[in-house]
Design a protein around this motif. Structure first.
Motif, PDB file in Angstrom:
ATOM      1  N   LEU A  61       0.852  -1.179   0.000  1.00 28.65           N
ATOM      2  CA  LEU A  61       0.000   0.000   0.000  1.00 28.65           C
ATOM      3  C   LEU A  61       0.897   1.242   0.000  1.00 28.65           C
ATOM      4  O   LEU A  61       1.980   1.228   0.590  1.00 28.65           O
ATOM      5  CB  LEU A  61      -0.918   0.019   1.223  1.00 28.65           C
ATOM      6  CG  LEU A  61      -1.901  -1.153   1.353  1.00 28.65           C
ATOM      7  CD1 LEU A  61      -2.636  -1.063   2.689  1.00 28.65           C
ATOM      8  CD2 LEU A  61      -2.887  -1.170   0.197  1.00 28.65           C
ATOM      9  N   LYS A  62       0.441   2.307  -0.641  1.00 26.43           N
ATOM     10  CA  LYS A  62       1.245   3.533  -0.666  1.00 26.43           C
ATOM     11  C   LYS A  62       0.365   4.755  -0.440  1.00 26.43           C
ATOM     12  O   LYS A  62      -0.859   4.735  -0.635  1.00 26.43           O
ATOM     13  CB  LYS A  62       1.987   3.662  -1.992  1.00 26.43           C
ATOM     14  CG  LYS A  62       1.104   3.957  -3.193  1.00 26.43           C
ATOM     15  CD  LYS A  62       1.948   4.166  -4.451  1.00 26.43           C
ATOM     16  CE  LYS A  62       1.065   4.505  -5.655  1.00 26.43           C
ATOM     17  NZ  LYS A  62       1.875   4.764  -6.870  1.00 26.43           N
ATOM     18  N   PRO A  64      -1.375   8.120  -1.239  1.00 24.38           N
ATOM     19  CA  PRO A  64      -1.833   8.733  -2.488  1.00 24.38           C
ATOM     20  C   PRO A  64      -1.234  10.118  -2.722  1.00 24.38           C
ATOM     21  O   PRO A  64      -1.294  10.636  -3.838  1.00 24.38           O
ATOM     22  CB  PRO A  64      -3.353   8.804  -2.297  1.00 24.38           C
ATOM     23  CG  PRO A  64      -3.557   8.816  -0.829  1.00 24.38           C
ATOM     24  CD  PRO A  64      -2.460   7.972  -0.253  1.00 24.38           C
ATOM     25  N   HIS A 128      -3.411   3.807  -1.929  1.00 25.10           N
ATOM     26  CA  HIS A 128      -3.294   3.316  -3.295  1.00 25.10           C
ATOM     27  C   HIS A 128      -2.537   1.983  -3.304  1.00 25.10           C
ATOM     28  O   HIS A 128      -1.613   1.789  -2.509  1.00 25.10           O
ATOM     29  CB  HIS A 128      -2.566   4.334  -4.168  1.00 25.10           C
ATOM     30  CG  HIS A 128      -3.432   5.486  -4.555  1.00 25.10           C
ATOM     31  ND1 HIS A 128      -3.058   6.449  -5.471  1.00 25.10           N
ATOM     32  CD2 HIS A 128      -4.687   5.839  -4.148  1.00 25.10           C
ATOM     33  CE1 HIS A 128      -4.027   7.340  -5.609  1.00 25.10           C
ATOM     34  NE2 HIS A 128      -5.019   6.995  -4.821  1.00 25.10           N
ATOM     35  N   ASP A 141       2.314   0.078  -9.891  1.00 26.76           N
ATOM     36  CA  ASP A 141       0.956   0.131  -9.334  1.00 26.76           C
ATOM     37  C   ASP A 141      -0.036  -0.518 -10.289  1.00 26.76           C
ATOM     38  O   ASP A 141       0.353  -1.136 -11.285  1.00 26.76           O
ATOM     39  CB  ASP A 141       0.559   1.570  -9.006  1.00 26.76           C
ATOM     40  CG  ASP A 141       0.553   2.476 -10.239  1.00 26.76           C
ATOM     41  OD1 ASP A 141       0.519   1.941 -11.378  1.00 26.76           O
ATOM     42  OD2 ASP A 141       0.576   3.705 -10.076  1.00 26.76           O
ATOM     43  N   HIS A 142      -1.324  -0.352  -9.989  1.00 30.79           N
ATOM     44  CA  HIS A 142      -2.371  -1.031 -10.749  1.00 30.79           C
ATOM     45  C   HIS A 142      -2.418  -0.575 -12.208  1.00 30.79           C
ATOM     46  O   HIS A 142      -2.903  -1.298 -13.069  1.00 30.79           O
ATOM     47  CB  HIS A 142      -3.726  -0.780 -10.088  1.00 30.79           C
ATOM     48  CG  HIS A 142      -4.102   0.673 -10.002  1.00 30.79           C
ATOM     49  ND1 HIS A 142      -3.531   1.526  -9.093  1.00 30.79           N
ATOM     50  CD2 HIS A 142      -4.987   1.419 -10.716  1.00 30.79           C
ATOM     51  CE1 HIS A 142      -4.051   2.738  -9.238  1.00 30.79           C
ATOM     52  NE2 HIS A 142      -4.927   2.698 -10.214  1.00 30.79           N
ATOM     53  N   ARG A 143      -1.907   0.623 -12.481  1.00 30.03           N
ATOM     54  CA  ARG A 143      -1.958   1.116 -13.853  1.00 30.03           C
ATOM     55  C   ARG A 143      -0.983   0.383 -14.767  1.00 30.03           C
ATOM     56  O   ARG A 143      -1.231   0.244 -15.971  1.00 30.03           O
ATOM     57  CB  ARG A 143      -1.665   2.620 -13.879  1.00 30.03           C
ATOM     58  CG  ARG A 143      -2.756   3.471 -13.223  1.00 30.03           C
ATOM     59  CD  ARG A 143      -2.321   4.891 -13.026  1.00 30.03           C
ATOM     60  NE  ARG A 143      -1.203   4.981 -12.077  1.00 30.03           N
ATOM     61  CZ  ARG A 143      -0.702   6.118 -11.626  1.00 30.03           C
ATOM     62  NH1 ARG A 143      -1.201   7.269 -12.041  1.00 30.03           N
ATOM     63  NH2 ARG A 143       0.301   6.113 -10.763  1.00 30.03           N
TER      64      ARG A 143
END
Length: 279
Positions: A61-62, A64, A128, A141-143
């Motif tokens: 987790l990071k 945002p 995030h 990340d998810h992107r």
């Protein structure tokens, strides 16, 4: 699923076939699923590293705001006994700041969850997602993540039999065409009585015809052979039933138009001899 980096439970025979023909096991499984030999069932998602495509990915987790991983999770709860709102990092092991009673999941009401960033001081409810590849160390990340579905594959016995029959039909068609004849699959042929019969392959030289029914090895082989033998009695032209050799001895005197085969190569040889009548 079309990625070789995501490991699945694949049988050794399938792996040997994939290696022999230099194809990915995932591609082979998808082709078998398309043919109906195996049935696939969705299991889960797999996250792959966009840099090295490894599936050895650890979720994180990071913040945002600044992207830092240094987050502290806090929980806001209301103590039922005195109504005091307590903000703690964990419920078990904490005590109410007003009355001092130990807190537990049974004596509090959850009000919300908050994250605090130790780097920039930001407070937020939803962090995030962040992933770290344990293979190459990449952070993403998810992107940027590669997301793939993972399937389990279950063999369908009826699918195997149908696929085998389709393969044999194509081999017979190939034999006929190499001999300069015309071969059509799954044809309707009218019998002497006017009834229409479905045959697996119809071969012709333009004047004379010969049809074939192919019976693969299965629990229903005997009934299929008998049905094809009965069909032959009404056919105007020659009709040959291709059946596993092991069934021939059990058919007694009803084998005049039944040709036994022991392998696909043997089947092709027997078909070629039958087709010599049309040349």
């Amino acid at each position: 699923m079309g990625d070789p980096d995501v490991r699945r439970h694949v049988s050794p025979p399938l792996l040997r076939v994939a290696v022999r023909y230099k194809v990915q096991d995932s591609e082979l499984l998808e082709e078998l699923a398309r043919m109906g030999v195996v049935e696939r069932e969705y299991q889960e998602q797999a996250i792959l590293c966009p840099k090295c495509r490894s599936h050895m990915v650890a979720p994180k987790l990071k913040c945002p705001q600044c992207g830092s991983e240094r987050l502290i999770k806090t929980i806001a709860v209301s103590h039922v006994k005195c109504g005091t709102v307590n903000v703690v990092e964990k419920i078990e092991g904490s005590a109410c700041k007003k009355c001092g009673e130990p807190l537990s999941k049974d004596n509090v009401v959850l009000l919300g969850i908050m994250y605090n960033c130790s780097e920039c001081g930001a407070r937020f409810e939803v962090p995030h997602p962040l992933f770290k590849c344990r293979a190459c160390g990449a952070l993403f990340d998810h992107r940027d993540a590669i997301v793939l579905p993972v399937y389990a594959y279950k063999v369908r016995k009826d699918g195997i039999q149908q696929a085998l029959k389709s393969l044999m039909m194509m081999e017979v068609k190939s034999v006929a065409e190499k001999m300069g004849l015309t071969a059509k699959l799954s044809q309707a042929v009218q019998g002497r009585t006017g009834f229409t019969h479905r045959v697996d392959i119809l071969v012709t030289d333009g004047k004379k015809n010969i049809s074939f029914d192919i019976v693969p090895e299965s629990p229903e082989s005997m009934s299929e052979v008998l049905a094809s033998v009965a069909k032959a009695q009404d056919m105007r032209d020659d009709h040959v039933v291709l059946a596993p050799s092991g069934l021939i001895s059990r058919l007694a005197s009803q084998t005049s138009n039944v040709e036994g085969y022991t392998s696909i190569e043997d089947l092709k040889t027997k078909v070629a001899k039958k087709l010599e009548k049309l040349k």
